[in-house]
Scaffold this motif. Structure first.
Motif, PDB file in Angstrom:
ATOM      1  N   GLY A  19       8.063  -4.990  13.610  1.00  0.00           N
ATOM      2  CA  GLY A  19       8.984  -4.391  12.649  1.00  0.00           C
ATOM      3  C   GLY A  19       8.507  -4.413  11.212  1.00  0.00           C
ATOM      4  O   GLY A  19       9.256  -4.076  10.305  1.00  0.00           O
ATOM      5  N   GLU A  20       7.272  -4.786  10.973  1.00  0.00           N
ATOM      6  CA  GLU A  20       6.730  -4.774   9.623  1.00  0.00           C
ATOM      7  C   GLU A  20       6.143  -3.402   9.327  1.00  0.00           C
ATOM      8  O   GLU A  20       5.580  -2.755  10.199  1.00  0.00           O
ATOM      9  CB  GLU A  20       5.616  -5.819   9.488  1.00  0.00           C
ATOM     10  CG  GLU A  20       6.083  -7.226   9.731  1.00  0.00           C
ATOM     11  CD  GLU A  20       4.931  -8.178   9.915  1.00  0.00           C
ATOM     12  OE1 GLU A  20       4.987  -9.249   9.308  1.00  0.00           O
ATOM     13  OE2 GLU A  20       3.984  -7.859  10.657  1.00  0.00           O
ATOM     14  N   GLY A  21       6.276  -2.958   8.075  1.00  0.00           N
ATOM     15  CA  GLY A  21       5.621  -1.728   7.668  1.00  0.00           C
ATOM     16  C   GLY A  21       4.121  -1.942   7.589  1.00  0.00           C
ATOM     17  O   GLY A  21       3.662  -3.047   7.298  1.00  0.00           O
ATOM     18  N   ILE A  22       3.352  -0.899   7.859  1.00  0.00           N
ATOM     19  CA  ILE A  22       1.900  -0.977   7.785  1.00  0.00           C
ATOM     20  C   ILE A  22       1.392   0.059   6.790  1.00  0.00           C
ATOM     21  O   ILE A  22       1.747   1.228   6.862  1.00  0.00           O
ATOM     22  CB  ILE A  22       1.250  -0.711   9.155  1.00  0.00           C
ATOM     23  CG1 ILE A  22       1.712  -1.743  10.175  1.00  0.00           C
ATOM     24  CG2 ILE A  22      -0.277  -0.710   9.034  1.00  0.00           C
ATOM     25  CD1 ILE A  22       1.245  -1.455  11.591  1.00  0.00           C
ATOM     26  N   GLY A  23       0.576  -0.387   5.868  1.00  0.00           N
ATOM     27  CA  GLY A  23      -0.070   0.498   4.912  1.00  0.00           C
ATOM     28  C   GLY A  23      -1.522   0.098   4.763  1.00  0.00           C
ATOM     29  O   GLY A  23      -1.993  -0.834   5.408  1.00  0.00           O
ATOM     30  N   HIS A  24      -2.235   0.808   3.903  1.00  0.00           N
ATOM     31  CA  HIS A  24      -3.646   0.499   3.671  1.00  0.00           C
ATOM     32  C   HIS A  24      -3.909   0.454   2.170  1.00  0.00           C
ATOM     33  O   HIS A  24      -3.342   1.245   1.412  1.00  0.00           O
ATOM     34  CB  HIS A  24      -4.544   1.534   4.342  1.00  0.00           C
ATOM     35  CG  HIS A  24      -4.423   1.500   5.826  1.00  0.00           C
ATOM     36  ND1 HIS A  24      -3.514   2.281   6.512  1.00  0.00           N
ATOM     37  CD2 HIS A  24      -5.058   0.745   6.758  1.00  0.00           C
ATOM     38  CE1 HIS A  24      -3.611   2.015   7.798  1.00  0.00           C
ATOM     39  NE2 HIS A  24      -4.533   1.088   7.983  1.00  0.00           N
ATOM     40  N   TYR A  25      -4.768  -0.463   1.776  1.00  0.00           N
ATOM     41  CA  TYR A  25      -5.156  -0.608   0.379  1.00  0.00           C
ATOM     42  C   TYR A  25      -6.616  -1.030   0.347  1.00  0.00           C
ATOM     43  O   TYR A  25      -6.989  -2.029   0.954  1.00  0.00           O
ATOM     44  CB  TYR A  25      -4.281  -1.665  -0.301  1.00  0.00           C
ATOM     45  CG  TYR A  25      -4.565  -1.836  -1.764  1.00  0.00           C
ATOM     46  CD1 TYR A  25      -4.013  -0.965  -2.695  1.00  0.00           C
ATOM     47  CD2 TYR A  25      -5.381  -2.847  -2.215  1.00  0.00           C
ATOM     48  CE1 TYR A  25      -4.266  -1.112  -4.039  1.00  0.00           C
ATOM     49  CE2 TYR A  25      -5.645  -3.007  -3.556  1.00  0.00           C
ATOM     50  CZ  TYR A  25      -5.092  -2.135  -4.468  1.00  0.00           C
ATOM     51  OH  TYR A  25      -5.352  -2.282  -5.812  1.00  0.00           O
ATOM     52  N   GLU A  26      -7.439  -0.248  -0.320  1.00  0.00           N
ATOM     53  CA  GLU A  26      -8.877  -0.510  -0.433  1.00  0.00           C
ATOM     54  C   GLU A  26      -9.516  -0.800   0.930  1.00  0.00           C
ATOM     55  O   GLU A  26     -10.290  -1.733   1.090  1.00  0.00           O
ATOM     56  CB  GLU A  26      -9.141  -1.662  -1.394  1.00  0.00           C
ATOM     57  CG  GLU A  26      -8.781  -1.332  -2.819  1.00  0.00           C
ATOM     58  CD  GLU A  26      -9.126  -2.442  -3.801  1.00  0.00           C
ATOM     59  OE1 GLU A  26      -9.639  -3.511  -3.376  1.00  0.00           O
ATOM     60  OE2 GLU A  26      -8.888  -2.246  -4.986  1.00  0.00           O
ATOM     61  N   GLY A  27      -9.127  -0.029   1.948  1.00  0.00           N
ATOM     62  CA  GLY A  27      -9.705  -0.167   3.276  1.00  0.00           C
ATOM     63  C   GLY A  27      -9.147  -1.303   4.107  1.00  0.00           C
ATOM     64  O   GLY A  27      -9.578  -1.524   5.228  1.00  0.00           O
TER      65      GLY A  27
END
Length: 66
Positions: A19-27
């Motif tokens: 249930g956690e959101g997933i994003g990307h930052y600097e790979g």
């Protein structure tokens, strides 16, 4: 490289099975507790790993959805 106590901004692109959101930052893959798809958040990093970072709070949250 992201380190503990850094402030980052990202958009949540997916959801984890926990249930956690997933994003990307600097790979790097970022898991954001309490976030949902399309949230644009700014948050502080609580821990650093080679490819995984947990976020401790939302400093800003965008509730706009298409």
């Amino acid at each position: 490289m992201i380190k503990k106590n850094d402030i980052i901004s990202l958009t949540v692109e997916d959801m984890s099975v926990r249930g956690e959101g997933i994003g990307h930052y600097e790979g790097m893959t970022i898991f954001v507790p309490g976030a949902v798809m399309k949230d644009e958040i700014t948050a502080g990093v609580t821990e650093d790993y080679s490819k995984l970072v947990k976020i401790y709070e939302h400093v800003a949250r965008n509730f706009y959805y298409d």
